[in-house]
Design a protein around this motif. Structure first.
Motif, PDB file in Angstrom:
ATOM      1  N   PHE A 151      60.525  36.879  46.077  1.00  0.00           N
ATOM      2  CA  PHE A 151      59.836  35.581  46.016  1.00  0.00           C
ATOM      3  C   PHE A 151      60.513  34.751  44.929  1.00  0.00           C
ATOM      4  N   PRO A 152      60.971  33.518  45.258  1.00  0.00           N
ATOM      5  CA  PRO A 152      61.765  32.739  44.300  1.00  0.00           C
ATOM      6  C   PRO A 152      60.921  31.885  43.348  1.00  0.00           C
ATOM      7  N   LYS A 153      61.488  31.600  42.195  1.00  0.00           N
ATOM      8  CA  LYS A 153      60.986  30.603  41.243  1.00  0.00           C
ATOM      9  C   LYS A 153      59.720  30.999  40.482  1.00  0.00           C
ATOM     10  N   ALA A 154      59.162  32.161  40.750  1.00  0.00           N
ATOM     11  CA  ALA A 154      57.901  32.531  40.099  1.00  0.00           C
ATOM     12  C   ALA A 154      58.135  32.852  38.620  1.00  0.00           C
ATOM     13  N   VAL A 155      57.349  32.213  37.755  1.00  0.00           N
ATOM     14  CA  VAL A 155      57.469  32.426  36.312  1.00  0.00           C
ATOM     15  C   VAL A 155      56.244  33.134  35.742  1.00  0.00           C
ATOM     16  N   GLY A 156      55.246  33.393  36.601  1.00  0.00           N
ATOM     17  CA  GLY A 156      54.055  34.091  36.122  1.00  0.00           C
ATOM     18  C   GLY A 156      53.062  34.315  37.247  1.00  0.00           C
ATOM     19  N   ALA A 157      52.192  35.300  37.052  1.00  0.00           N
ATOM     20  CA  ALA A 157      51.075  35.558  37.974  1.00  0.00           C
ATOM     21  C   ALA A 157      49.794  35.220  37.235  1.00  0.00           C
ATOM     22  N   LEU A 158      48.926  34.451  37.878  1.00  0.00           N
ATOM     23  CA  LEU A 158      47.734  33.883  37.241  1.00  0.00           C
ATOM     24  C   LEU A 158      46.457  34.437  37.872  1.00  0.00           C
ATOM     25  N   ASP A 159      45.495  34.801  37.024  1.00  0.00           N
ATOM     26  CA  ASP A 159      44.186  35.214  37.525  1.00  0.00           C
ATOM     27  C   ASP A 159      43.213  35.312  36.356  1.00  0.00           C
ATOM     28  N   CYS A 160      41.953  35.606  36.670  1.00  0.00           N
ATOM     29  CA  CYS A 160      40.914  35.797  35.653  1.00  0.00           C
ATOM     30  C   CYS A 160      40.264  37.157  35.824  1.00  0.00           C
ATOM     31  N   THR A 161      39.730  37.673  34.745  1.00  0.00           N
ATOM     32  CA  THR A 161      38.963  38.916  34.774  1.00  0.00           C
ATOM     33  C   THR A 161      37.746  38.761  33.873  1.00  0.00           C
ATOM     34  N   HIS A 162      36.676  39.474  34.199  1.00  0.00           N
ATOM     35  CA  HIS A 162      35.432  39.362  33.430  1.00  0.00           C
ATOM     36  C   HIS A 162      35.321  40.510  32.433  1.00  0.00           C
ATOM     37  N   ILE A 163      35.046  40.165  31.185  1.00  0.00           N
ATOM     38  CA  ILE A 163      34.832  41.134  30.117  1.00  0.00           C
ATOM     39  C   ILE A 163      33.337  41.161  29.824  1.00  0.00           C
ATOM     40  N   ARG A 164      32.731  42.329  29.996  1.00  0.00           N
ATOM     41  CA  ARG A 164      31.283  42.465  29.829  1.00  0.00           C
ATOM     42  C   ARG A 164      30.882  42.325  28.357  1.00  0.00           C
ATOM     43  N   ILE A 165      29.798  41.588  28.105  1.00  0.00           N
ATOM     44  CA  ILE A 165      29.249  41.426  26.757  1.00  0.00           C
ATOM     45  C   ILE A 165      27.736  41.591  26.815  1.00  0.00           C
ATOM     46  N   ARG A 166      27.109  41.709  25.653  1.00  0.00           N
ATOM     47  CA  ARG A 166      25.643  41.676  25.612  1.00  0.00           C
ATOM     48  C   ARG A 166      25.199  40.218  25.679  1.00  0.00           C
ATOM     49  N   SER A 167      23.964  39.997  26.005  1.00  0.00           N
ATOM     50  CA  SER A 167      23.452  38.631  26.066  1.00  0.00           C
ATOM     51  C   SER A 167      23.566  37.970  24.700  1.00  0.00           C
ATOM     52  N   PRO A 168      24.174  36.769  24.645  1.00  0.00           N
ATOM     53  CA  PRO A 168      24.301  36.091  23.357  1.00  0.00           C
ATOM     54  C   PRO A 168      22.985  35.499  22.859  1.00  0.00           C
ATOM     55  N   GLY A 169      21.951  35.493  23.708  1.00  0.00           N
ATOM     56  CA  GLY A 169      20.666  34.935  23.315  1.00  0.00           C
ATOM     57  C   GLY A 169      20.699  33.415  23.252  1.00  0.00           C
ATOM     58  N   GLY A 170      19.566  32.808  23.021  1.00  0.00           N
ATOM     59  CA  GLY A 170      19.500  31.352  22.921  1.00  0.00           C
ATOM     60  C   GLY A 170      19.350  30.690  24.280  1.00  0.00           C
TER      61      GLY A 170
END
Length: 373
Positions: A151-170
């Motif tokens: 695959f030509p010209k690709a300079v990066g692969a982009l995506d998101c992932t979820h990091i679990r946390i406790r409820s921040p409250g408020g």
């Protein structure tokens, strides 16, 4: 005022202060601190601290000046032990009191040290999380992607992932609840073909859409300005097509369209692989962080820095720690961290002149060339 003095003297308050002091104050206990560098062999050390001894010493050299105490009074904790304590937290996601007990350090000291070391490591991000900027760096990155599936010209692969946390409250806590029902930070990353993180955005609540995060990012602004020429990013269906973002076709029909999709999917695979490797090396990212929200963000960046250092050192993923308690298998954890966003745009996503040109010219000729041979 006279009444107060009379109360003090008539009730012998002053005479009883020393007695009360002995009851309230607890004796200060200095816990035994084991020397894990000498105690563990290379494999056991890497299993428990997720990095090799050599790489750990390299990190010590980079941040030691930020961790040293002005004196050795009160059994001050050495920089290397501060780093090991922090790595142990990243390796288990345990409560800080548990990690502190493992390293012979009190809960209050563990809390301060973990976040102090995390801030020091995160401060290295400018040096270790870098997007290719020069023409030579861009070409080198594009060649690495090309070698995966042409695959030509690709300079990066982009995506998101979820990091679990406790409820921040408020009152804004529910903004952090993602579509799978748990609290998280939606982290955007761009990686190269070798799983090096090139760009990291770790500040958006779990309810945020991937496209929203990208639209607001600094890297998007640079691509919009044409900073990277004809270089492109590879993404999945969570994003809208741009001239510099290539996604697979929704319904490929011709041989060249099918070839485009196969090459795009294979070339984009490193970003999914990255998230698995990153979370498995530092399980705190998969198990969840039971710390205040403003402390979570530096942990994400710091582990990103350490991941890149480990990749550059060609370190393998360490074996699972036998003391690590997984609630579900790793594969299920990775699925929980990925929330795929499908867009109902009735074919609009397939209207991308740059991609159509790539398919009609490059992938068509590639298909013809393959058939001739």
């Amino acid at each position: 005022m006279d009444a107060a003095y009379n109360f003090i003297f008539e009730n012998n308050v002053l005479e009883n202060l020393d007695y009360l002091d002995t009851i309230v104050r607890r004796p200060r206990i200095f816990k035994e601190r084991r020397s894990y560098f000498e105690e563990y062999d290379d494999l056991d050390f890497c299993t428990r601290f997720r990095l090799s001894k050599e790489t750990t010493l390299d990190i010590l050299q980079l941040i030691e000046d930020k961790l040293e105490y002005p004196s050795d009074r009160n059994e001050s904790i050495s920089p290397i032990n501060q780093i090991l304590l922090t790595l142990r937290y990243y390796a288990t996601g345990s409560q800080q009191i548990t990690v502190g007990d493992y390293c012979g350090i009190s809960k209050s000291s563990s809390h301060r040290i973990i976040h102090r070391v995390t801030a020091a490591i995160a401060s290295l991000s400018r040096n270790f999380i870098k997007f290719p900027n020069t023409e030579e760096e861009i070409r080198k990155t594009q060649l690495s992607f090309y070698n995966i599936a042409r695959f030509p010209k690709a300079v990066g692969a982009l995506d998101c992932t979820h990091i679990r946390i406790r409820s921040p409250g408020g009152e804004n806590a529910e903004y952090f609840r993602n579509r799978k029902g748990y609290m998280s930070i939606n982290v955007q990353a761009i990686c190269d073909a070798n799983l090096q993180i090139l760009d990291l955005v770790a500040r958006w609540p779990g309810s945020s859409q991937d496209q929203t995060i990208w639209n607001a990012s600094y890297r998007n602004a640079l691509f919009e300005r044409g900073r990277y020429g004809d270089a492109i990013l590879l993404a999945d269906s969570g994003y809208m097509n741009r001239s510099y973002i290539m996604m697979p076709l929704d319904n490929p029909q011709t041989p060249e369209e099918i070839l485009n999709n196969e090459a795009q999917i294979r070339s984009r695979n490193p970003i999914e692989h990255l998230f698995g490797v990153w979370k498995r090396r530092f399980p705190v990212l998969a198990l969840g962080m039971q710390i205040h929200l403003n402390k979570c963000l530096p942990v994400i960046v710091a582990t990103g820095v350490l991941h890149n250092i480990a990749v550059k050192a060609k370190e393998d993923i360490p074996p699972d720690d036998p003391e690590l308690e997984l609630t579900v298998p790793w594969e299920e954890m990775f699925r929980q961290g990925h929330i795929r966003e499908q867009r109902n745009t009735e074919g609009v996503r397939d209207i991308n002149p740059e991609r159509r040109m790539l398919i009609n010219n490059y992938f068509k000729s590639l298909h013809i060339s393959h058939n001739l041979h």
